[in-house]
Design a protein around this motif. Structure first.
Motif, mmCIF file in Angstrom:
data_model
loop_
_atom_site.group_PDB
_atom_site.id
_atom_site.type_symbol
_atom_site.label_atom_id
_atom_site.label_comp_id
_atom_site.label_asym_id
_atom_site.label_seq_id
_atom_site.Cartn_x
_atom_site.Cartn_y
_atom_site.Cartn_z
ATOM 1 N N GLU A 109 0.825 -1.188 0.000
ATOM 2 C CA GLU A 109 0.000 0.000 0.000
ATOM 3 C C GLU A 109 0.873 1.257 0.000
ATOM 4 O O GLU A 109 2.042 1.223 0.399
ATOM 5 N N ARG A 110 0.266 2.352 -0.442
ATOM 6 C CA ARG A 110 0.974 3.615 -0.413
ATOM 7 C C ARG A 110 1.195 4.020 1.048
ATOM 8 O O ARG A 110 0.263 3.986 1.858
ATOM 9 N N GLU A 111 2.430 4.409 1.363
ATOM 10 C CA GLU A 111 2.737 4.740 2.742
ATOM 11 C C GLU A 111 3.291 6.154 2.869
ATOM 12 O O GLU A 111 3.985 6.653 1.979
ATOM 13 N N PHE A 112 2.990 6.753 3.997
ATOM 14 C CA PHE A 112 3.435 8.099 4.308
ATOM 15 C C PHE A 112 4.943 8.135 4.517
ATOM 16 O O PHE A 112 5.518 7.216 5.134
ATOM 17 N N VAL A 113 5.576 9.204 4.024
ATOM 18 C CA VAL A 113 7.013 9.399 4.215
ATOM 19 C C VAL A 113 7.273 10.652 5.048
ATOM 20 O O VAL A 113 7.944 10.597 6.073
ATOM 21 N N ALA A 114 6.741 11.801 4.587
ATOM 22 C CA ALA A 114 7.011 13.063 5.278
ATOM 23 C C ALA A 114 5.958 14.090 4.897
ATOM 24 O O ALA A 114 5.350 14.003 3.834
ATOM 25 N N VAL A 115 5.768 15.062 5.797
ATOM 26 C CA VAL A 115 4.819 16.144 5.543
ATOM 27 C C VAL A 115 5.418 17.446 6.050
ATOM 28 O O VAL A 115 6.147 17.465 7.054
ATOM 29 N N ILE A 116 5.110 18.540 5.350
ATOM 30 C CA ILE A 116 5.584 19.859 5.744
ATOM 31 C C ILE A 116 4.430 20.837 5.596
ATOM 32 O O ILE A 116 3.705 20.822 4.600
ATOM 33 N N ASN A 117 4.242 21.700 6.590
ATOM 34 C CA ASN A 117 3.131 22.636 6.502
ATOM 35 C C ASN A 117 3.506 23.829 5.634
ATOM 36 O O ASN A 117 4.628 23.930 5.122
ATOM 37 N N TRP A 118 2.589 24.772 5.499
ATOM 38 C CA TRP A 118 2.766 25.854 4.552
ATOM 39 C C TRP A 118 4.009 26.694 4.833
ATOM 40 O O TRP A 118 4.680 27.171 3.916
ATOM 41 N N SER A 119 4.330 26.894 6.112
ATOM 42 C CA SER A 119 5.452 27.756 6.478
ATOM 43 C C SER A 119 6.778 27.016 6.517
ATOM 44 O O SER A 119 7.842 27.634 6.564
ATOM 45 N N GLY A 120 6.715 25.697 6.525
ATOM 46 C CA GLY A 120 7.938 24.913 6.665
ATOM 47 C C GLY A 120 8.374 24.720 8.097
ATOM 48 O O GLY A 120 9.403 24.082 8.353
ATOM 49 N N LEU A 121 7.607 25.249 9.033
ATOM 50 C CA LEU A 121 7.996 25.180 10.436
ATOM 51 C C LEU A 121 7.473 23.928 11.138
ATOM 52 O O LEU A 121 7.929 23.589 12.231
ATOM 53 N N ARG A 122 6.512 23.263 10.508
ATOM 54 C CA ARG A 122 5.986 22.029 11.091
ATOM 55 C C ARG A 122 6.240 20.887 10.119
ATOM 56 O O ARG A 122 5.741 20.900 8.988
ATOM 57 N N ILE A 123 7.026 19.940 10.583
ATOM 58 C CA ILE A 123 7.457 18.826 9.757
ATOM 59 C C ILE A 123 7.282 17.531 10.548
ATOM 60 O O ILE A 123 7.524 17.499 11.758
ATOM 61 N N TYR A 124 6.919 16.495 9.835
ATOM 62 C CA TYR A 124 6.720 15.206 10.493
ATOM 63 C C TYR A 124 7.188 14.112 9.533
ATOM 64 O O TYR A 124 6.947 14.184 8.328
ATOM 65 N N TYR A 125 7.888 13.108 10.100
ATOM 66 C CA TYR A 125 8.425 12.020 9.296
ATOM 67 C C TYR A 125 7.899 10.668 9.770
ATOM 68 O O TYR A 125 7.615 10.468 10.958
ATOM 69 N N ALA A 126 7.843 9.742 8.847
ATOM 70 C CA ALA A 126 7.613 8.352 9.220
ATOM 71 C C ALA A 126 8.840 7.851 9.970
ATOM 72 O O ALA A 126 9.972 8.268 9.687
ATOM 73 N N ASP A 127 8.632 6.957 10.905
ATOM 74 C CA ASP A 127 9.757 6.440 11.697
ATOM 75 C C ASP A 127 10.809 5.773 10.815
ATOM 76 O O ASP A 127 12.001 5.827 11.125
ATOM 77 N N SER A 128 10.379 5.193 9.724
ATOM 78 C CA SER A 128 11.296 4.446 8.863
ATOM 79 C C SER A 128 12.314 5.334 8.148
ATOM 80 O O SER A 128 13.343 4.839 7.681
ATOM 81 N N VAL A 129 12.040 6.639 8.064
ATOM 82 C CA VAL A 129 12.944 7.536 7.345
ATOM 83 C C VAL A 129 13.523 8.621 8.240
ATOM 84 O O VAL A 129 14.395 9.388 7.803
ATOM 85 N N LYS A 130 13.067 8.691 9.477
ATOM 86 C CA LYS A 130 13.513 9.735 10.388
ATOM 87 C C LYS A 130 15.024 9.670 10.568
ATOM 88 O O LYS A 130 15.600 8.603 10.784
ATOM 89 N N GLY A 131 15.675 10.832 10.445
ATOM 90 C CA GLY A 131 17.119 10.900 10.575
ATOM 91 C C GLY A 131 17.869 10.679 9.274
ATOM 92 O O GLY A 131 19.076 10.924 9.195
ATOM 93 N N ARG A 132 17.168 10.199 8.242
ATOM 94 C CA ARG A 132 17.810 9.964 6.939
ATOM 95 C C ARG A 132 17.243 10.871 5.853
ATOM 96 O O ARG A 132 17.966 11.264 4.939
ATOM 97 N N PHE A 133 15.963 11.173 5.928
ATOM 98 C CA PHE A 133 15.295 12.001 4.923
ATOM 99 C C PHE A 133 15.005 13.383 5.499
ATOM 100 O O PHE A 133 14.735 13.531 6.692
ATOM 101 N N THR A 134 15.017 14.382 4.605
ATOM 102 C CA THR A 134 14.678 15.746 4.997
ATOM 103 C C THR A 134 13.724 16.347 3.973
ATOM 104 O O THR A 134 14.043 16.384 2.782
#
Length: 125
Positions: A44-69
């Motif tokens: 299935e399609r899985e979430f990787v990362a999200v960024i809000n309009w200002s760029g100040l709120r960011i959230y990552y999937a645990d599988s990519v945290k620390g490796r993806f930006t």
């Protein structure tokens, strides 16, 4: 209508890096929450990362945290995904998506209104 066009995918060896870009049409890009998802064959399609309009709120999937930006440049209507220390399990089609409601915590595909065509990322071990 919003059009999203991804680029930057390709073949890379494990441990390598790639930078994905997603160019968006429309004058209200700066108000959208932008997300990256991926889909591997048979999964299935899985979430990787999200960024809000200002760029100040960011959230990552645990599988990519620390490796993806994830980042964005509202002046260029573009969102990026810098991927480092790539692993074979990162192999997938990567999709850019736009949530016009502006929710910074959108992590489910149904929460997004627009999608790009996807770009293939293949990591060889």
């Amino acid at each position: 209508q919003v059009q999203l066009v991804e680029s930057g995918g390709g073949l890379v060896q494990a441990g390598g890096s790639l930078r994905l870009s997603c160019a968006a049409s429309g004058r209200t890009f700066s108000s959208y929450t932008m997300g990256w998802f991926r889909q591997a064959p048979g999964k299935e399609r899985e979430f990787v990362a999200v960024i809000n309009w200002s760029g100040l709120r960011i959230y990552y999937a645990d599988s990519v945290k620390g490796r993806f930006t994830i980042s964005r440049d509202n002046a260029k209507n573009t969102v990026y995904l810098q991927m480092n220390s790539l692993k074979s399990e990162d192999t997938a089609i990567y999709y850019c998506s736009a949530d016009t409601s502006g929710s910074y915590s959108a992590t489910k595909p149904y929460e997004y209104d627009y999608w790009g065509q996807g770009t293939q990322v293949t990591v060889s071990s």
